[in-house]
Design an enzyme around this catalytic site. Structure first.
Site, short mmCIF file in Angstrom:
data_model
loop_
_atom_site.label_atom_id
_atom_site.label_comp_id
_atom_site.label_asym_id
_atom_site.label_seq_id
_atom_site.Cartn_x
_atom_site.Cartn_y
_atom_site.Cartn_z
N TYR A 143 0.86 -1.51 -0.13
CA TYR A 143 0.23 0.18 -0.18
C TYR A 143 0.78 1.18 0.06
O TYR A 143 0.54 2.30 -0.49
CB TYR A 143 -0.96 0.44 1.53
CG TYR A 143 -2.39 -0.96 1.16
CD1 TYR A 143 -2.41 -1.70 0.26
CD2 TYR A 143 -2.63 -1.22 3.03
CE1 TYR A 143 -3.39 -3.10 0.28
CE2 TYR A 143 -3.38 -2.19 2.47
CZ TYR A 143 -3.60 -2.49 1.52
OH TYR A 143 -5.20 -3.83 1.57
N LEU A 190 -17.89 -3.17 1.97
CA LEU A 190 -19.48 -2.69 1.57
C LEU A 190 -19.89 -3.27 -0.09
O LEU A 190 -20.03 -2.51 -0.61
CB LEU A 190 -18.68 -1.52 2.27
CG LEU A 190 -18.61 -1.13 3.64
CD1 LEU A 190 -19.23 0.06 4.01
CD2 LEU A 190 -20.53 -1.68 4.59
N ILE A 206 -12.35 -4.91 7.52
CA ILE A 206 -12.16 -3.49 8.35
C ILE A 206 -12.29 -2.99 6.17
O ILE A 206 -11.65 -2.70 5.54
CB ILE A 206 -10.53 -4.21 7.96
CG1 ILE A 206 -10.44 -4.89 6.89
CG2 ILE A 206 -9.97 -4.44 8.92
CD1 ILE A 206 -8.83 -5.29 5.86
N ARG A 259 -17.52 9.33 7.94
CA ARG A 259 -17.98 7.46 7.07
C ARG A 259 -17.54 7.01 8.36
O ARG A 259 -18.29 6.12 8.43
CB ARG A 259 -18.17 7.65 5.70
CG ARG A 259 -17.81 6.14 4.97
CD ARG A 259 -20.15 6.32 5.20
NE ARG A 259 -20.59 6.67 5.22
CZ ARG A 259 -20.75 6.95 3.04
NH1 ARG A 259 -20.11 6.05 2.65
NH2 ARG A 259 -21.51 8.05 2.31
N ASN A 287 -20.13 4.06 10.71
CA ASN A 287 -19.26 2.75 9.96
C ASN A 287 -19.05 2.34 11.75
O ASN A 287 -19.68 0.80 11.80
CB ASN A 287 -17.84 2.92 9.29
CG ASN A 287 -18.10 3.22 7.54
OD1 ASN A 287 -19.27 2.54 7.19
ND2 ASN A 287 -17.39 2.91 7.04
#
Length: 278
Positions: free
Chosen positions: A51, A189, A227, A235, A239
């Protein structure tokens, strides 16, 4: 751990069930959002060497004001580093970049070469050398999950895989349970696809919640770790607000029924391996 957060115990380790993911977050966003997520109440942060944001994630943890011992921190070994020496070098590099020893070090995807025996041996060495508290997998189908555990001296405490309402993960969840392990859901999601789902929307309205909150609650009630990732503080707060309601058995079944054969969003597995059929 936040008092409202739920957790799993695997191999005497406590893993918060709702974590904050950082896939595709540029360093500035990762730094900002990790700190914000921890202030909101998240106590589980997920990143990976590939990442390119491990250093920023470490900054976010330090900037949050939350004590390191209260946080579960996961990173991953990239597939180009699966040979023994390369794996140990990357484990050291990740710890240095983060500024912390990770709690969990995962193999990012299964790979044919080098052998599982070499890679699992090196992953156990990393644990023995104090470069991580625990080890696990990511994106391993059931057959390879079982093979990896058979080769590993230490418990593989989770298998992080794509999981959301449009995928059935029954076989892999059963495998994790049989091995005394767990499942961690990435893209929980469905990369936002659940937002316009009629069934999930109907359930959400009945509970006074959003489709995202219902979907995360559906995962948590299965004993799955989730995760979700976002670059928006509001948001992230939404969550996390899933601890004050519960889905009924009927709600759970209706969401499970949304699974479909073409539901996978991120199929980057080596062609030598095959996903479970359900």
């Amino acid at each position: 751990m936040s008092p409202s957060q739920l957790s799993l115990t695997v191999d005497d380790l406590t893993l918060p069930q709702l974590g904050f993911g950082t896939w595709q977050l540029e360093p500035a966003d990762a730094r900002r959002m990790v700190a914000e997520a921890l202030r909101i109440g998240y106590r589980h942060i997920d990143t990976a060497w590939i990442y390119r944001n491990e250093a920023a994630v470490g900054d976010g943890i330090r900037n949050s004001g939350v004590a390191r011992e209260d946080i579960w921190l996961t990173t991953k070994i990239w597939v180009d580093h699966f040979e023994r020496d390369a794996l140990l070098r990357q484990a050291e590099e990740s710890a240095t970049s983060l500024g912390f020893t990770p709690d969990l070090l995962l193999l990012h995807w299964p790979r044919v070469k080098p052998t599982f025996a070499e890679t699992l041996g090196a992953l156990n060495e990393a644990k023995d050398q104090g470069l991580t508290r625990a080890i696990g997998l990511s994106n391993f189908p059931s057959g390879q999950f079982r093979e990896a555990q058979a080769l590993s001296k230490a418990k593989l405490v989770t298998n992080q895989v794509e999981y959301h309402p449009y995928l059935s993960l029954k076989t892999l969840r059963d495998t994790a349970a049989a091995l005394g392990s767990s499942i961690t859901a990435w893209s929980p999601l469905a990369q936002g696809k659940i937002a316009n789902d009629t069934v999930i929307g109907e359930i959400a309205r009945a509970h006074g919640k959003t489709p995202g909150q219902v979907t995360l609650r559906w995962l948590i009630q299965q004993g799955v770790i989730a995760i979700p990732r976002t670059s928006r503080p509001e948001r992230a707060a939404e969550n996390f607000d899933i601890w004050d309601f519960q889905l009924s058995d009927e709600d759970m079944s209706r969401i499970h029924a949304l699974a479909r054969p073409d539901g996978r969003l991120g199929d980057w597995i080596d062609k030598a391996f095959v996903w479970d059929k359900d």
